[in-house]
Design a protein around this motif. Structure first.
Motif, PDB file in Angstrom:
ATOM      1  N   ASN A  33       0.833  -1.202   0.000  1.00  0.00           N
ATOM      2  CA  ASN A  33       0.000   0.000   0.000  1.00  0.00           C
ATOM      3  C   ASN A  33       0.872   1.260   0.000  1.00  0.00           C
ATOM      4  O   ASN A  33       0.595   2.216  -0.730  1.00  0.00           O
ATOM      5  CB  ASN A  33      -0.938  -0.014   1.211  1.00  0.00           C
ATOM      6  N   ARG A  34       1.928   1.267   0.813  1.00  0.00           N
ATOM      7  CA  ARG A  34       2.853   2.414   0.833  1.00  0.00           C
ATOM      8  C   ARG A  34       3.519   2.601  -0.526  1.00  0.00           C
ATOM      9  O   ARG A  34       3.651   3.727  -1.022  1.00  0.00           O
ATOM     10  CB  ARG A  34       3.917   2.227   1.917  1.00  0.00           C
ATOM     11  N   GLN A  35       3.937   1.504  -1.142  1.00  0.00           N
ATOM     12  CA  GLN A  35       4.578   1.577  -2.467  1.00  0.00           C
ATOM     13  C   GLN A  35       3.595   2.099  -3.515  1.00  0.00           C
ATOM     14  O   GLN A  35       3.952   2.929  -4.357  1.00  0.00           O
ATOM     15  CB  GLN A  35       5.116   0.198  -2.874  1.00  0.00           C
ATOM     16  N   LEU A  36       2.369   1.635  -3.464  1.00  0.00           N
ATOM     17  CA  LEU A  36       1.355   2.106  -4.414  1.00  0.00           C
ATOM     18  C   LEU A  36       1.059   3.591  -4.214  1.00  0.00           C
ATOM     19  O   LEU A  36       0.876   4.339  -5.196  1.00  0.00           O
ATOM     20  CB  LEU A  36       0.072   1.291  -4.277  1.00  0.00           C
ATOM     21  N   LYS A  37       1.035   4.052  -2.973  1.00  0.00           N
ATOM     22  CA  LYS A  37       0.818   5.475  -2.713  1.00  0.00           C
ATOM     23  C   LYS A  37       1.968   6.308  -3.279  1.00  0.00           C
ATOM     24  O   LYS A  37       1.748   7.365  -3.870  1.00  0.00           O
ATOM     25  CB  LYS A  37       0.671   5.730  -1.207  1.00  0.00           C
ATOM     26  N   ARG A  38       3.211   5.845  -3.118  1.00  0.00           N
ATOM     27  CA  ARG A  38       4.366   6.564  -3.690  1.00  0.00           C
ATOM     28  C   ARG A  38       4.289   6.593  -5.217  1.00  0.00           C
ATOM     29  O   ARG A  38       4.536   7.625  -5.839  1.00  0.00           O
ATOM     30  CB  ARG A  38       5.681   5.906  -3.239  1.00  0.00           C
ATOM     31  N   SER A  39       3.941   5.465  -5.809  1.00  0.00           N
ATOM     32  CA  SER A  39       3.814   5.408  -7.267  1.00  0.00           C
ATOM     33  C   SER A  39       2.695   6.323  -7.746  1.00  0.00           C
ATOM     34  O   SER A  39       2.839   7.028  -8.757  1.00  0.00           O
ATOM     35  CB  SER A  39       3.523   3.977  -7.726  1.00  0.00           C
ATOM     36  N   ASN A  40       1.592   6.330  -7.014  1.00  0.00           N
ATOM     37  CA  ASN A  40       0.461   7.181  -7.369  1.00  0.00           C
ATOM     38  C   ASN A  40       0.856   8.652  -7.300  1.00  0.00           C
ATOM     39  O   ASN A  40       0.504   9.443  -8.180  1.00  0.00           O
ATOM     40  CB  ASN A  40      -0.718   6.888  -6.433  1.00  0.00           C
ATOM     41  N   GLN A  41       1.591   9.044  -6.270  1.00  0.00           N
ATOM     42  CA  GLN A  41       2.038  10.435  -6.138  1.00  0.00           C
ATOM     43  C   GLN A  41       2.978  10.800  -7.289  1.00  0.00           C
ATOM     44  O   GLN A  41       2.863  11.886  -7.862  1.00  0.00           O
ATOM     45  CB  GLN A  41       2.748  10.638  -4.787  1.00  0.00           C
ATOM     46  N   ALA A  42       3.880   9.905  -7.648  1.00  0.00           N
ATOM     47  CA  ALA A  42       4.797  10.172  -8.768  1.00  0.00           C
ATOM     48  C   ALA A  42       4.020  10.324 -10.073  1.00  0.00           C
ATOM     49  O   ALA A  42       4.326  11.204 -10.895  1.00  0.00           O
ATOM     50  CB  ALA A  42       5.829   9.050  -8.885  1.00  0.00           C
ATOM     51  N   LEU A  43       3.018   9.490 -10.266  1.00  0.00           N
ATOM     52  CA  LEU A  43       2.199   9.591 -11.479  1.00  0.00           C
ATOM     53  C   LEU A  43       1.403  10.896 -11.498  1.00  0.00           C
ATOM     54  O   LEU A  43       1.233  11.514 -12.554  1.00  0.00           O
ATOM     55  CB  LEU A  43       1.251   8.399 -11.578  1.00  0.00           C
ATOM     56  N   ARG A  44       0.920  11.349 -10.329  1.00  0.00           N
ATOM     57  CA  ARG A  44       0.217  12.637 -10.276  1.00  0.00           C
ATOM     58  C   ARG A  44       1.139  13.779 -10.665  1.00  0.00           C
ATOM     59  O   ARG A  44       0.742  14.677 -11.414  1.00  0.00           O
ATOM     60  CB  ARG A  44      -0.322  12.885  -8.869  1.00  0.00           C
ATOM     61  N   ILE A  45       2.354  13.751 -10.145  1.00  0.00           N
ATOM     62  CA  ILE A  45       3.323  14.803 -10.478  1.00  0.00           C
ATOM     63  C   ILE A  45       3.616  14.784 -11.971  1.00  0.00           C
ATOM     64  O   ILE A  45       3.637  15.831 -12.631  1.00  0.00           O
ATOM     65  CB  ILE A  45       4.614  14.624  -9.646  1.00  0.00           C
ATOM     66  N   GLU A  46       3.823  13.600 -12.520  1.00  0.00           N
ATOM     67  CA  GLU A  46       4.094  13.476 -13.958  1.00  0.00           C
ATOM     68  C   GLU A  46       2.901  13.951 -14.788  1.00  0.00           C
ATOM     69  O   GLU A  46       3.050  14.650 -15.783  1.00  0.00           O
ATOM     70  CB  GLU A  46       4.425  12.017 -14.281  1.00  0.00           C
ATOM     71  N   ARG A  47       1.683  13.591 -14.358  1.00  0.00           N
ATOM     72  CA  ARG A  47       0.480  14.022 -15.059  1.00  0.00           C
ATOM     73  C   ARG A  47       0.334  15.546 -15.031  1.00  0.00           C
ATOM     74  O   ARG A  47       0.032  16.174 -16.049  1.00  0.00           O
ATOM     75  CB  ARG A  47      -0.756  13.382 -14.415  1.00  0.00           C
ATOM     76  N   ASP A  48       0.579  16.135 -13.868  1.00  0.00           N
ATOM     77  CA  ASP A  48       0.463  17.588 -13.756  1.00  0.00           C
ATOM     78  C   ASP A  48       1.491  18.307 -14.631  1.00  0.00           C
ATOM     79  O   ASP A  48       1.183  19.320 -15.259  1.00  0.00           O
ATOM     80  CB  ASP A  48       0.612  18.021 -12.298  1.00  0.00           C
ATOM     81  N   ALA A  49       2.709  17.764 -14.676  1.00  0.00           N
ATOM     82  CA  ALA A  49       3.744  18.359 -15.536  1.00  0.00           C
ATOM     83  C   ALA A  49       3.354  18.225 -17.007  1.00  0.00           C
ATOM     84  O   ALA A  49       3.515  19.178 -17.787  1.00  0.00           O
ATOM     85  CB  ALA A  49       5.092  17.691 -15.277  1.00  0.00           C
ATOM     86  N   ALA A  50       2.832  17.083 -17.386  1.00  0.00           N
ATOM     87  CA  ALA A  50       2.415  16.886 -18.782  1.00  0.00           C
ATOM     88  C   ALA A  50       1.246  17.807 -19.121  1.00  0.00           C
ATOM     89  O   ALA A  50       1.201  18.390 -20.214  1.00  0.00           O
ATOM     90  CB  ALA A  50       2.025  15.419 -19.018  1.00  0.00           C
ATOM     91  N   TRP A  51       0.323  17.984 -18.188  1.00  0.00           N
ATOM     92  CA  TRP A  51      -0.826  18.862 -18.428  1.00  0.00           C
ATOM     93  C   TRP A  51      -0.365  20.308 -18.587  1.00  0.00           C
ATOM     94  O   TRP A  51      -0.861  21.024 -19.452  1.00  0.00           O
ATOM     95  CB  TRP A  51      -1.827  18.738 -17.285  1.00  0.00           C
ATOM     96  N   ALA A  52       0.594  20.721 -17.755  1.00  0.00           N
ATOM     97  CA  ALA A  52       1.130  22.078 -17.871  1.00  0.00           C
ATOM     98  C   ALA A  52       1.810  22.266 -19.226  1.00  0.00           C
ATOM     99  O   ALA A  52       1.660  23.316 -19.867  1.00  0.00           O
ATOM    100  CB  ALA A  52       2.121  22.351 -16.742  1.00  0.00           C
ATOM    101  N   GLN A  53       2.513  21.246 -19.680  1.00  0.00           N
ATOM    102  CA  GLN A  53       3.185  21.335 -20.978  1.00  0.00           C
ATOM    103  C   GLN A  53       2.160  21.407 -22.109  1.00  0.00           C
ATOM    104  O   GLN A  53       2.314  22.205 -23.045  1.00  0.00           O
ATOM    105  CB  GLN A  53       4.102  20.124 -21.162  1.00  0.00           C
ATOM    106  N   VAL A  54       1.114  20.619 -22.040  1.00  0.00           N
ATOM    107  CA  VAL A  54       0.070  20.661 -23.072  1.00  0.00           C
ATOM    108  C   VAL A  54      -0.599  22.029 -23.092  1.00  0.00           C
ATOM    109  O   VAL A  54      -0.839  22.605 -24.163  1.00  0.00           O
ATOM    110  CB  VAL A  54      -0.976  19.534 -22.829  1.00  0.00           C
ATOM    111  N   THR A  55      -0.874  22.569 -21.919  1.00  0.00           N
ATOM    112  CA  THR A  55      -1.480  23.897 -21.835  1.00  0.00           C
ATOM    113  C   THR A  55      -0.560  24.943 -22.452  1.00  0.00           C
ATOM    114  O   THR A  55      -1.006  25.833 -23.185  1.00  0.00           O
ATOM    115  CB  THR A  55      -1.782  24.242 -20.368  1.00  0.00           C
ATOM    116  N   HIS A  56       0.725  24.812 -22.162  1.00  0.00           N
ATOM    117  CA  HIS A  56       1.713  25.733 -22.742  1.00  0.00           C
ATOM    118  C   HIS A  56       1.713  25.626 -24.266  1.00  0.00           C
ATOM    119  O   HIS A  56       1.712  26.641 -24.970  1.00  0.00           O
ATOM    120  CB  HIS A  56       3.095  25.411 -22.173  1.00  0.00           C
ATOM    121  N   TYR A  57       1.717  24.408 -24.785  1.00  0.00           N
ATOM    122  CA  TYR A  57       1.695  24.222 -26.237  1.00  0.00           C
ATOM    123  C   TYR A  57       0.418  24.785 -26.851  1.00  0.00           C
ATOM    124  O   TYR A  57       0.454  25.362 -27.933  1.00  0.00           O
ATOM    125  CB  TYR A  57       1.834  22.738 -26.600  1.00  0.00           C
TER     126      TYR A  57
END
Length: 132
Positions: A33-57
């Motif tokens: 569960n702890r590992q899944l929470k860490r992976s989920n947080q990393a995926l959220r950060i990656e998603r937010d960065a990708a969304w910011a990049q798409v918005t910029h484009y």
């Protein structure tokens, strides 16, 4: 040796084994569960960065589209504005007597020689000689 079969001992042993297995399962699930929470947080950060990049484009594309639209509008306006002048110039040239005469070969050759001396690209200042 007196070996007596005791149901209490058997049930107690089975209960102890069950409790140990349950504790190991809970610990494993907690770690997973702890590992899944860490992976989920990393995926959220990656998603937010990708969304910011798409918005910029999207914003960049919007700016380029505005520039293209303004350029096309300016070009069409220039064509509309110059159209009467082009028609006037064509009328004047075609009515002139010399417009129907052939161009002398010597003049053509001199113009070609001159055109061959003109570089295809505009001259630039040498980077070391830039005024500063």
């Amino acid at each position: 040796m007196n070996l007596t079969f005791s149901w209490r001992t058997l049930v107690g042993t089975l209960l102890l084994i069950t409790l140990i297995t349950l504790a190991m399962t809970i610990q494993s699930q907690y770690q997973e569960n702890r590992q899944l929470k860490r992976s989920n947080q990393a995926l959220r950060i990656e998603r937010d960065a990708a969304w910011a990049q798409v918005t910029h484009y999207e914003k960049i594309v919007e700016v380029f589209n505005k520039i293209v639209g303004a350029t096309q509008d300016a070009h069409q306006k220039a064509v509309r504005d110059s159209s009467p002048r082009i028609i006037t110039i064509r009328k004047i040239i075609t009515s002139a007597h010399c417009a129907h005469l052939p161009v002398p070969a010597a003049a053509v050759n001199r113009l070609r020689a001159h055109a061959d001396q003109i570089p295809a690209r505009p001259a630039r200042a040498h980077p070391r000689h830039v005024a500063g």
